[in-house]
Each structure stands twice: as structure tokens, then as C-alpha cells.
Scaffold this motif. Structure first.
Motif, PDB file in Angstrom:
ATOM      1  N   MET A   1     -11.603   6.179  -1.261  1.00 43.33           N
ATOM      2  CA  MET A   1     -10.641   7.176  -1.704  1.00 43.33           C
ATOM      3  C   MET A   1      -9.332   7.108  -0.928  1.00 43.33           C
ATOM      4  SD  MET A   1     -11.843   8.738  -4.273  1.00 43.33           S
ATOM      5  CE  MET A   1     -10.654  10.074  -4.349  1.00 43.33           C
ATOM      6  N   HIS A   2      -9.386   6.586   0.297  1.00 45.36           N
ATOM      7  CA  HIS A   2      -8.139   6.526   1.070  1.00 45.36           C
ATOM      8  C   HIS A   2      -7.145   5.545   0.459  1.00 45.36           C
ATOM      9  CE1 HIS A   2     -10.312   3.037   2.708  1.00 45.36           C
ATOM     10  NE2 HIS A   2      -9.130   2.560   3.063  1.00 45.36           N
ATOM     11  N   GLU A   3      -7.585   4.643  -0.424  1.00 46.49           N
ATOM     12  CA  GLU A   3      -6.683   3.715  -1.097  1.00 46.49           C
ATOM     13  C   GLU A   3      -6.089   4.288  -2.381  1.00 46.49           C
ATOM     14  OE1 GLU A   3      -8.589   0.056  -1.901  1.00 46.49           O
ATOM     15  OE2 GLU A   3      -9.062  -0.407   0.191  1.00 46.49           O
ATOM     16  N   LEU A   4      -6.615   5.424  -2.847  1.00 49.85           N
ATOM     17  CA  LEU A   4      -6.190   5.951  -4.138  1.00 49.85           C
ATOM     18  C   LEU A   4      -4.691   6.259  -4.202  1.00 49.85           C
ATOM     19  CD1 LEU A   4      -6.951   6.865  -6.980  1.00 49.85           C
ATOM     20  CD2 LEU A   4      -7.526   9.113  -6.034  1.00 49.85           C
ATOM     21  N   PRO A   5      -4.084   6.921  -3.209  1.00 53.28           N
ATOM     22  CA  PRO A   5      -2.633   7.177  -3.300  1.00 53.28           C
ATOM     23  C   PRO A   5      -1.811   5.896  -3.432  1.00 53.28           C
ATOM     24  CG  PRO A   5      -3.608   8.553  -1.593  1.00 53.28           C
ATOM     25  CD  PRO A   5      -4.668   7.584  -2.014  1.00 53.28           C
ATOM     26  N   GLN A   6      -2.199   4.849  -2.698  1.00 47.50           N
ATOM     27  CA  GLN A   6      -1.470   3.592  -2.796  1.00 47.50           C
ATOM     28  C   GLN A   6      -1.631   2.958  -4.164  1.00 47.50           C
ATOM     29  OE1 GLN A   6       0.567   1.921  -0.231  1.00 47.50           O
ATOM     30  NE2 GLN A   6       1.156   1.055  -2.202  1.00 47.50           N
ATOM     31  N   GLN A   7      -2.842   2.995  -4.704  1.00 44.58           N
ATOM     32  CA  GLN A   7      -3.063   2.415  -6.027  1.00 44.58           C
ATOM     33  C   GLN A   7      -2.314   3.196  -7.103  1.00 44.58           C
ATOM     34  OE1 GLN A   7      -4.349  -0.425  -6.472  1.00 44.58           O
ATOM     35  NE2 GLN A   7      -5.298  -0.730  -4.471  1.00 44.58           N
ATOM     36  N   LEU A   8      -2.266   4.518  -6.975  1.00 47.93           N
ATOM     37  CA  LEU A   8      -1.506   5.322  -7.936  1.00 47.93           C
ATOM     38  C   LEU A   8      -0.018   5.019  -7.846  1.00 47.93           C
ATOM     39  CD1 LEU A   8      -3.315   8.775  -7.663  1.00 47.93           C
ATOM     40  CD2 LEU A   8      -3.469   7.118  -9.529  1.00 47.93           C
ATOM     41  N   ALA A   9       0.477   4.833  -6.618  1.00 43.87           N
ATOM     42  CA  ALA A   9       1.891   4.477  -6.448  1.00 43.87           C
ATOM     43  C   ALA A   9       2.176   3.111  -7.055  1.00 43.87           C
ATOM     44  CB  ALA A   9       2.262   4.486  -4.964  1.00 43.87           C
ATOM     45  N   ASN A  10       1.273   2.146  -6.832  1.00 45.21           N
ATOM     46  CA  ASN A  10       1.454   0.820  -7.436  1.00 45.21           C
ATOM     47  C   ASN A  10       1.467   0.916  -8.963  1.00 45.21           C
ATOM     48  OD1 ASN A  10       1.385  -0.229  -4.862  1.00 45.21           O
ATOM     49  ND2 ASN A  10      -0.760  -0.882  -4.978  1.00 45.21           N
ATOM     50  N   SER A 141       0.109   7.586   3.638  1.00 49.52           N
ATOM     51  CA  SER A 141      -0.657   6.339   3.511  1.00 49.52           C
ATOM     52  C   SER A 141      -0.096   5.414   2.443  1.00 49.52           C
ATOM     53  CB  SER A 141      -2.117   6.664   3.173  1.00 49.52           C
ATOM     54  OG  SER A 141      -2.199   7.354   1.935  1.00 49.52           O
ATOM     55  N   VAL A 142       1.029   5.805   1.829  1.00 49.02           N
ATOM     56  CA  VAL A 142       1.617   5.022   0.746  1.00 49.02           C
ATOM     57  C   VAL A 142       2.771   4.178   1.281  1.00 49.02           C
ATOM     58  CG1 VAL A 142       2.818   5.125  -1.466  1.00 49.02           C
ATOM     59  CG2 VAL A 142       0.973   6.741  -0.975  1.00 49.02           C
ATOM     60  N   THR A 143       2.754   2.897   0.955  1.00 50.43           N
ATOM     61  CA  THR A 143       3.825   1.974   1.327  1.00 50.43           C
ATOM     62  C   THR A 143       4.612   1.595   0.085  1.00 50.43           C
ATOM     63  OG1 THR A 143       2.511   1.074   3.155  1.00 50.43           O
ATOM     64  CG2 THR A 143       4.366  -0.259   2.361  1.00 50.43           C
ATOM     65  N   ILE A 144       5.930   1.743   0.154  1.00 48.45           N
ATOM     66  CA  ILE A 144       6.804   1.430  -0.972  1.00 48.45           C
ATOM     67  C   ILE A 144       7.826   0.401  -0.527  1.00 48.45           C
ATOM     68  CG2 ILE A 144       8.474   2.341  -2.636  1.00 48.45           C
ATOM     69  CD1 ILE A 144       7.119   5.038  -2.408  1.00 48.45           C
ATOM     70  N   GLN A 145       7.829  -0.754  -1.184  1.00 47.97           N
ATOM     71  CA  GLN A 145       8.788  -1.792  -0.859  1.00 47.97           C
ATOM     72  C   GLN A 145      10.207  -1.364  -1.237  1.00 47.97           C
ATOM     73  OE1 GLN A 145       7.908  -4.512   0.824  1.00 47.97           O
ATOM     74  NE2 GLN A 145       5.742  -3.948   0.767  1.00 47.97           N
ATOM     75  N   THR A 263      -7.415  -3.296 -10.991  1.00 50.10           N
ATOM     76  CA  THR A 263      -7.235  -4.377 -10.025  1.00 50.10           C
ATOM     77  C   THR A 263      -7.736  -3.974  -8.647  1.00 50.10           C
ATOM     78  OG1 THR A 263      -5.291  -5.141 -11.241  1.00 50.10           O
ATOM     79  CG2 THR A 263      -5.546  -5.924  -8.985  1.00 50.10           C
ATOM     80  N   GLY A 264      -7.478  -2.713  -8.260  1.00 49.38           N
ATOM     81  CA  GLY A 264      -7.807  -2.282  -6.909  1.00 49.38           C
ATOM     82  C   GLY A 264      -9.268  -1.973  -6.678  1.00 49.38           C
ATOM     83  N   TYR A 265      -9.972  -1.514  -7.711  1.00 50.48           N
ATOM     84  CA  TYR A 265     -11.325  -1.016  -7.496  1.00 50.48           C
ATOM     85  C   TYR A 265     -12.428  -1.899  -8.069  1.00 50.48           C
ATOM     86  CZ  TYR A 265      -9.372   3.300  -5.684  1.00 50.48           C
ATOM     87  OH  TYR A 265      -8.724   4.206  -4.917  1.00 50.48           O
ATOM     88  N   ILE A 266     -12.185  -2.507  -9.216  1.00 50.68           N
ATOM     89  CA  ILE A 266     -13.271  -3.295  -9.826  1.00 50.68           C
ATOM     90  C   ILE A 266     -13.611  -4.502  -8.961  1.00 50.68           C
ATOM     91  CG2 ILE A 266     -13.868  -4.702 -11.836  1.00 50.68           C
ATOM     92  CD1 ILE A 266     -12.415  -2.738 -13.582  1.00 50.68           C
ATOM     93  N   ASP A 267     -12.603  -5.056  -8.250  1.00 47.81           N
ATOM     94  CA  ASP A 267     -12.878  -6.186  -7.366  1.00 47.81           C
ATOM     95  C   ASP A 267     -13.919  -5.840  -6.304  1.00 47.81           C
ATOM     96  OD1 ASP A 267     -11.351  -8.119  -8.503  1.00 47.81           O
ATOM     97  OD2 ASP A 267      -9.589  -7.796  -7.261  1.00 47.81           O
ATOM     98  N   ASN A 268     -13.985  -4.565  -5.919  1.00 42.95           N
ATOM     99  CA  ASN A 268     -14.866  -4.156  -4.827  1.00 42.95           C
ATOM    100  C   ASN A 268     -16.254  -3.725  -5.301  1.00 42.95           C
ATOM    101  OD1 ASN A 268     -12.797  -4.528  -2.899  1.00 42.95           O
ATOM    102  ND2 ASN A 268     -11.919  -2.525  -3.395  1.00 42.95           N
TER     103      ASN A 268
END
Length: 308
Positions: A1-10, A141-145, A263-268
């Protein structure tokens, strides 16, 4: 769940790009009922026009100084190609059976792609695109280029500006009338040919802005980039309700988030790795099929004229 904000931003970033391109599809379809499959290549040409504008500037020019000129260069190239396509490829077929302009659009798409490949210098290789230097921004926790900031600003500004243009201006009301009944619009003194050209030009301008955003985000452009991006943008337009300005952006964001999460979750997931990033393009169309089975008119399901 800690990756969810980043995946939503992507997904939001990717979806904003799809939505910006999809507006061009929805503008043309909403007025002339034409699916312009060459729109992806018009997007691609805008990217090469912007890159050319940057390359002719003096070496060392700061990107923030060059960016307005790059946008102008991309818009000029995309609009010129779109207007020429409307005048010489689509207008003669306006009263023809619907299959004729559809096949013409596919042929034009291939012709434009091959023209860039043959005549643009070194087009057979990916071309580096300028990017903003510096560290990315961090919001929790979100990184934006840095390159995506332009996209996040341009997409909503373009969408809202177009919505106001269609709803409030004389030309916009002409678009609404032409969309509803072109023959009656002619009897009322509206130059429908000019309205249709304007729709192609606006859609092409938005595609060029999207191409600049794509280059800033990925750091490179290619003559092949228009086909898949155009297909995804068309999917976004249908998903949101083709012919609807706001639906195109909503469809793009929905598609982008779905693709990012897949892309972010099914791989795992054990045993599902091969269905993740390798299948990210497939999941986009799976989502489209599901939405159309439940709601065939799309998420919003209104035409440009009705919406405005």
C-alpha cells in the motif's frame, strides 16, 4: 500500500497525456463524425517540430526560454499537416460512405509516419529531447519528475480553455450548431467548412502540446511514437464518451491509472509477472471492453454540442 500514492501519481501523469491527445479525436468526431486515425502521427509531427525549433536556437539556450518557441514550432507543424489533411484528404470524401474516410485516415497515418522516417535526418533512431535539469520534486512518498510539471499544468489549462471556448464564443456556438445539424447551420449563415477546419486545427494544436510534454517526460521522441499513443488516446476518447471534451480527459486519466496500477502491482503477484508490464497495453483495452459492455456510450456519453 505504501506504493499506491506513487502509482496513482504515475497514472494521473500518463492519463493527462492520453487525455490531451484524445481531445483532438473527440473534437473532430463531435463535429464531422470522423475518426481521424492519423491524429497519432499529427502528435508525432508536433514532437519533431518542437525538437527542430529547439535545435535551431543558439547552443546553450535555457530550456525554459526555448520552451515557448518549441511549443510554437510543434503547433505550427501539427496544425499545418492537420489542415492540409482536412482540405485534401477528408473534405472530398465528406459525403462518401463512412468506410472511405476511415480507410483514408489509416492510409494517411502510415504515409505520415513513413514520410518522417524517410526525410527527417536520422529518424530511424530515437532522438534525444531536451529535459529540465535538477532533482525531482518530492511530495511525501510521491516523486514527480521536473519534466512532468509542464504536462500537469498544460492538460487542465487546455481542457478548460477549450470548454470555455466552445461554450462562450461565437466560433464555439458555430461548432455546437455544426455538430447538431450541419445543413441547418449552413442555412443560418455558418461557414461549416471553416468550423471543421478550426476543429482539426485545435485538435492538432493540443496534440503538439502533448508531444512537447511527452518529450519532456521521456527525454526522447521517435517516428514510431504516434501509432500506439494515438491508439491509446482513441481508447481514452471512447472510454470517456467520444465527442465529449471533458469525457476525453476523464477517459485518459482512467486509462492511465488502470495502466499504472496493472504495471505496478500485477508484476508482484506470484505467477502473474508475465501479465504485468509486458501486458500493460493489453490491460488498457481490457478496461475499454469492460466499460463498453456495461456502459456503451462511455463514462460521460455526451457529444461536444450537448455538453457545451
Amino acid at each position: 500500500m505504501h506504493e499506491l500514492p506513487q502509482q496513482l501519481a504515475n497514472g494521473l501523469i500518463l492519463g493527462a497525456l492520453y487525455g490531451l491527445i484524445a481531445i483532438g479525436y473527440t473534437m473532430v468526431y463531435g463535429i464531422v463524425q470522423l475518426i481521424n486515425f492519423a491524429h497519432g502521427e499529427i502528435f508525432m509531427i508536433g514532437g519533431f517540430g518542437a525538437l527542430t525549433a529547439f535545435l535551431v536556437l543558439p547552443s546553450g539556450t535555457a530550456l525554459w526560454v526555448a520552451l515557448p518557441l518549441m511549443i510554437v514550432g510543434g503547433v505550427v507543424c501539427s496544425v499545418a499537416v492537420a489542415v492540409a489533411a482536412e482540405r485534401f484528404a477528408y473534405r472530398p470524401l465528406r459525403n462518401a460512405p463512412r468506410l472511405a474516410p476511415l480507410i483514408t485516415a489509416i492510409g494517411l497515418s502510415i504515409a505520415l509516419q513513413q514520410a518522417i522516417w524517410k526525410w527527417y535526418p536520422d529518424a530511424n533512431k530515437d532522438h534525444p529531447f531536451p529535459r529540465f535539469a535538477g532533482e525531482p520534486f518530492h511530495l511525501g512518498s510521491v516523486t514527480i519528475q521536473r519534466g512532468t510539471i509542464f504536462l500537469l499544468i498544460a492538460a487542465p489549462v487546455c481542457m478548460l480553455a477549450l470548454g470555455l471556448f466552445v461554450a462562450k464564443t461565437r466560433m464555439g456556438r458555430g461548432m455546437q450548431a455544426t455538430s447538431q445539424d450541419p445543413d441547418t447551420a449552413k442555412l443560418m449563415g455558418i461557414n461549416t467548412d471553416r468550423i471543421i477546419v478550426m476543429a482539426f486545427a485545435i485538435g492538432a494544436a493540443f496534440a503538439a502540446v502533448a508531444a512537447v510534454a511527452y518529450g519532456l517526460k521521456d527525454g526522447q521522441i521517435s517516428y514510431r511514437m504516434g501509432f500506439l499513443m494515438g491508439l491509446k488516446a482513441f481508447t481514452a476518447a471512447v472510454l470517456g464518451g467520444i465527442g465529449n471534451i471533458y469525457g476525453a480527459m476523464l477517459g485518459g486519466i482512467t486509462l492511465g491509472i488502470a495502466e499504472a496500477l496493472a504495471t505496478g502491482y500485477i508484476d508482484n503477484i506470484p505467477g502473474m509477472g508475465e501479465f504485468g508490464s509486458a501486458w500493460k497495453d493489453v490491460w488498457a483495452f481490457v478496461l475499454l471492453i469492460l466499460v463498453l459492455l456495461i456502459r456503451p456510450q462511455g463514462l460521460l456519453g455526451e457529444r461536444v454540442a450537448d455538453r457545451a
